[in-house]
Design an enzyme around this catalytic site. Structure first.
Site, PDB file in Angstrom:
ATOM      1  N   LYS A   1       5.889  -3.824  -4.278  1.00 35.65           N
ATOM      2  CA  LYS A   1       7.351  -3.899  -4.544  1.00 35.65           C
ATOM      3  C   LYS A   1       7.577  -4.008  -3.125  1.00 35.65           C
ATOM      4  CE  LYS A   1      11.084  -2.496  -6.618  1.00 35.65           C
ATOM      5  NZ  LYS A   1      11.647  -4.026  -7.525  1.00 35.65           N
TER       6      LYS A   1
ATOM      7  N   CYS B   1       0.720  -1.235  -0.038  1.00 36.66           N
ATOM      8  CA  CYS B   1      -0.301   0.240   0.281  1.00 36.66           C
ATOM      9  C   CYS B   1       0.874   1.374  -0.216  1.00 36.66           C
ATOM     10  CB  CYS B   1      -1.522   0.315   0.909  1.00 36.66           C
ATOM     11  SG  CYS B   1      -2.113  -2.140   1.014  1.00 36.66           S
TER      12      CYS B   1
ATOM     13  N   ARG C   1       3.405   0.049  -4.627  1.00 36.06           N
ATOM     14  CA  ARG C   1       3.570  -0.450  -3.340  1.00 36.06           C
ATOM     15  C   ARG C   1       2.250  -0.907  -3.356  1.00 36.06           C
ATOM     16  NH1 ARG C   1       6.766   1.648   0.281  1.00 36.06           N
ATOM     17  NH2 ARG C   1       5.184   1.255   1.351  1.00 36.06           N
TER      18      ARG C   1
ATOM     19  N   GLU D   1      17.058 -17.264 -10.538  1.00 33.68           N
ATOM     20  CA  GLU D   1      16.518 -15.580 -10.493  1.00 33.68           C
ATOM     21  C   GLU D   1      16.106 -15.706 -11.930  1.00 33.68           C
ATOM     22  OE1 GLU D   1      16.436 -13.474  -8.922  1.00 33.68           O
ATOM     23  OE2 GLU D   1      15.967 -11.808  -9.868  1.00 33.68           O
TER      24      GLU D   1
ATOM     25  N   ASN E   1      -1.249   1.613   5.802  1.00 31.27           N
ATOM     26  CA  ASN E   1      -0.645   0.808   4.936  1.00 31.27           C
ATOM     27  C   ASN E   1       0.037  -0.382   6.626  1.00 31.27           C
ATOM     28  OD1 ASN E   1       1.479  -0.983   3.657  1.00 31.27           O
ATOM     29  ND2 ASN E   1       3.216   0.939   4.555  1.00 31.27           N
ATOM     30  N   GLY E   2      -0.160  -1.275   6.736  1.00 31.07           N
ATOM     31  CA  GLY E   2       0.021  -2.223   7.465  1.00 31.07           C
ATOM     32  C   GLY E   2      -0.788  -3.410   7.930  1.00 31.07           C
TER      33      GLY E   2
ATOM     34  N   TRP F   1      -2.542  -2.378  -1.931  1.00 33.30           N
ATOM     35  CA  TRP F   1      -2.804  -4.188  -2.090  1.00 33.30           C
ATOM     36  C   TRP F   1      -3.035  -4.829  -0.868  1.00 33.30           C
ATOM     37  CZ3 TRP F   1       0.259  -8.130   0.932  1.00 33.30           C
ATOM     38  CH2 TRP F   1       0.926  -9.214  -0.331  1.00 33.30           C
TER      39      TRP F   1
ATOM     40  N   GLU G   1       7.183 -14.317 -12.282  1.00 32.40           N
ATOM     41  CA  GLU G   1       6.336 -12.778 -11.787  1.00 32.40           C
ATOM     42  C   GLU G   1       6.172 -12.337 -12.867  1.00 32.40           C
ATOM     43  OE1 GLU G   1       8.427 -10.875  -8.964  1.00 32.40           O
ATOM     44  OE2 GLU G   1      10.384 -10.967 -10.731  1.00 32.40           O
TER      45      GLU G   1
HETATM   46  C1  F6R Z   1      10.833 -10.038  -7.562  1.00 38.36           C
HETATM   47  C2  F6R Z   1      11.274  -9.234  -6.142  1.00 38.36           C
HETATM   48  C3  F6R Z   1      10.712  -9.488  -4.471  1.00 38.36           C
HETATM   49  C4  F6R Z   1      11.758  -9.099  -3.730  1.00 38.36           C
HETATM   50  C5  F6R Z   1      11.293  -9.385  -2.354  1.00 38.36           C
HETATM   51  C6  F6R Z   1      12.311  -8.881  -1.408  1.00 38.36           C
HETATM   52  O1  F6R Z   1      11.751  -9.452  -7.930  1.00 38.36           O
HETATM   53  O2  F6R Z   1      11.606  -8.234  -6.316  1.00 38.36           O
HETATM   54  O3  F6R Z   1      10.768 -11.308  -4.708  1.00 38.36           O
HETATM   55  O4  F6R Z   1      12.604  -9.106  -4.134  1.00 38.36           O
HETATM   56  O5  F6R Z   1      10.275  -8.983  -2.072  1.00 38.36           O
HETATM   57  O6  F6R Z   1      12.294  -7.417  -1.064  1.00 38.36           O
HETATM   58  P1  F6R Z   1      13.442  -6.757  -0.682  1.00 38.36           P
HETATM   59  O7  F6R Z   1      14.337  -6.882  -1.427  1.00 38.36           O
HETATM   60  O8  F6R Z   1      12.676  -5.268  -0.734  1.00 38.36           O
HETATM   61  O9  F6R Z   1      13.632  -7.876   0.913  1.00 38.36           O
END
Ligand code: F6R
Length: 614
Positions: A609, A2, A27, A487, A99-100, A73, A494
């Protein structure tokens, strides 16, 4: 999850809110909404994205110099109109965005219902809002005090912002676990508030990041901060360093493509000033300050999620190879609930692009409580994880907006490569010759990535054209290229919604080999230096079963090229540096396939994200 944004000043808030929500849409994008206070409080919201909201309100004359906005979200309650934020209190006077997750919302909701409150949504947010209003009405207290008392009753994570029809000069925000930043506008009495600085950067560089359990009150043009214990705090104002260009698409069709092509710069930024390949010296303060600790380390534990977990796996190979220290790589979500054995001699490294991932944050808190030294590799400066750590190194990749992580990944791997070599030097585990080779190799990686992007782009498009309708992909790699296989598969699934799996190539014969037929493309990372002969045998096994092979090979390779249906060449570099190059064509193939399938590349379905919920 969010995105939240708020404005108070003397201009019309609507444009600021919409622009801010567009910037925060990475987000979450299940619904969007705004609430503005002019003579009366008005809410406009819709299921869907910010552009849908703009469409819904296009004929309306929306006014108000005080407003809040939200892009959602979904966690509690379906992504529909009723559950979209902002939520309105029972009296209609308060509007709130959140958000939360409020974990004890069910108990509070029941109690509120027993006392006669009714609810218009299924969200935990509305429960908190109704609680605030009930306290405000029953105790006859100011809004700030009602917020403070209510927040003392909730368990969970929140960043909230509220406005009140009865108090048209006040905007209140609070945070715990989810981020919130206040921007001090250039015009007197003008303030912005948001989940991150991207909606603010255009208007001011003066910001204050709220700490957990702090409440910000912006009233009659003045900013004050108090804690949940009602202690007054002096706001810490800092200068933002990100630029507006960094958060815009800059002529690319998608943020993801822009970010893939930014990698020569982002890798370079992640390395800049941190080592000297001639003097074989490291200039990383974390290595210098913790030298004694590093000498006595017994073990490293890496915690992360998703793509960051994949870079953690590469970190394991690097640190074990060079520093000869045992490394465990853990999914943060498993680690935190597993009663893990952590000692004061451990170094726990958290890797996170956003620095806000709830599971990674909680894993780190656990490690800290057991006395381990904690180290952060984060991209977002000032993020929660970065602030919690004892030491760390920012990745300096710049803002990553596309939901699929690309440049943050290569920046993480670059920092891990440096860290492993720095640890190795301090522990006397690496010879001068090897260290020189590695550092010289690392120094030219940005240039090599730049050339590779140019050289392989067309071929990646051609491959994507040919296979974008496939329903399954397999990715195989060995050694340093095994995490790259994982990866590559994650990137494809995704954003294109094609089922894809990554495997260590040798594991193929223990199961996945049964899947091979002429319809399933198999991407094999088969570079020269790492277990080359073995992977050639794996390719033979695939071809013997009529499998389709797309190989990533080292420049000059002929053997694999002769076997593969397609071969993409990458520079022939040290085995430990290969991941920084072998991932590039896999990112491009995922991107082009997703575009050809008509997918929303920057905002894939169901994803967000920044995963601030567990
Ligand atoms: C995939 C992706 C997610 C993040 C995961 C961790 O492309 O972006 O798998 O890597 O949600 O996020 P961070 O790195 O922000 O802790």
């Amino acid at each position: 999850m969010c995105g939240i944004v708020g404005y108070i000043g003397n201009k019309n808030a609507f444009d600021y809110l919409i622009k801010g929500l567009e910037r925060l849409e990475y987000r979450g994008y299940d619904s969007a909404g705004v609430a503005l206070l002019d003579e009366e409080l008005k809410v406009y919201k819709t299921q869907g994205k910010v552009k849908d909201l703009v469409h819904v309100v296009q004929d309306q004359n929306i006014q108000g110099s005080l407003g809040i906005g939200h892009t959602r979200w979904a966690t509690h309650g379906a992504p529909n109109y009723a559950n979209a934020h902002p939520h309105i209190s029972q009296s209609g006077s308060l509007a709130m965005i959140h958000n939360g997750i409020i974990e004890n919302y069910a108990t509070i909701k029941k109690a509120l219902e027993n006392r006669g409150r009714t609810f218009a949504s299924d969200t935990d947010t509305e429960v908190l809002l109704q609680l605030i209003e009930e306290i405000q009405e029953k105790n006859g207290v100011e809004l700030y005090e009602a917020v403070r008392l209510a927040l003392n009753e909730v368990i969970g994570a929140y960043a909230i912002v509220l406005i009140d029809q009865k108090n048209p000069n006040i905007l209140i925000g609070a945070k715990k676990g989810s981020p919130l930043v206040v921007g001090i506008g250039q015009n007197k009495g003008e303030y912005f508030i948001a989940s991150d600085a991207t909606p603010i950067i255009e208007y001011t560089r003066q910001v204050s990041y709220l700490e957990d359990e702090e409440i910000v009150i912006i009233e009659k043009g003045e900013l004050s901060i108090k804690t949940l214990e009602n202690v007054e705090k002096t706001p810490f104002i800092q200068e933002l360093s990100i630029s507006l260009e960094a958060i815009e698409k800059g002529g690319y069709e998608h943020f993801m493509l822009k970010e893939i092509f930014e990698q020569p710069t982002s890798i370079s930024n992640s390395l800049r000033g941190r080592f000297s390949p001639t003097e074989l010296r490291f200039a990383m303060s974390s290595l210098i300050e913790y030298e004694d600790k590093i000498k006595n380390l017994k073990r490293i534990i890496i915690v992360a999620c998703g793509t960051s977990w994949h870079s953690g796996l590469i970190g394991e190979y690097l640190i074990e190879d060079f520093a000869r220290l045992p490394v465990e790589v853990e999914y943060a979500s498993e680690f935190r609930y597993r009663n893990p054995i952590i000692t004061e001699d451990d170094l726990v490294i958290a890797i996170s692009q956003s620095g806000e991932t709830a599971d990674t944050l909680a894993a780190l808190e656990l490690a800290k409580s057991k006395g381990a030294t904690i180290y952060g590799i984060c991209n977002v400066v000032g993020s929660s994880i970065a602030r919690l750590t004892d030491a760390g190194a920012y990745t300096h990749a710049g803002p990553e907006i596309g939901v699929a992580s690309t440049k943050a990944f290569t920046a993480q791997v670059s920092v891990l490569t440096l860290l492993s070599l720095g640890l190795a030097q301090i522990r006397g585990a690496i010879g001068t010759q090897k260290l020189r080779e590695m550092l010289s190799g690392l120094e030219v990686i940005p240039k090599q990535v730049e050339s590779l992007l140019k050289e392989c782009d067309n071929l990646c498009r051609e491959i994507s054209e040919k296979y974008h309708e496939a329903s399954n992909f397999l990715y195989l790699g060995r050694g340093y290229n095994f995490p790259i296989a994982l990866e590559g598969a994650l990137k494809l699934k995704e954003i294109s919604y094609i089922h894809a799996e990554g495997y260590p190539a040798a594991e193929m014969k223990h199961g996945p080999i049964a899947l091979i037929d002429e319809n399933m493309p198999i991407i094999v990372i088969a570079t020269k230096r790492g277990h080359y002969e073995k992977i050639v045998s794996n390719i033979q096994e695939i071809k013997a079963r009529n499998g389709v092979v797309i190989a990533i090979v080292s420049k000059g390779d002929n053997e694999v090229k002769a076997l593969a249906d397609f071969a993409i060449e990458i520079p022939d570099v040290e085995d430990a540096l290969v991941p920084l190059l072998s991932i590039i064509p896999l990112q491009l193939i995922s991107y082009y396939i997703a575009v050809l399938r008509g997918c929303n590349v920057d905002q894939p379905r169901n994803l967000a994200k920044s995963v601030t919920v567990e």
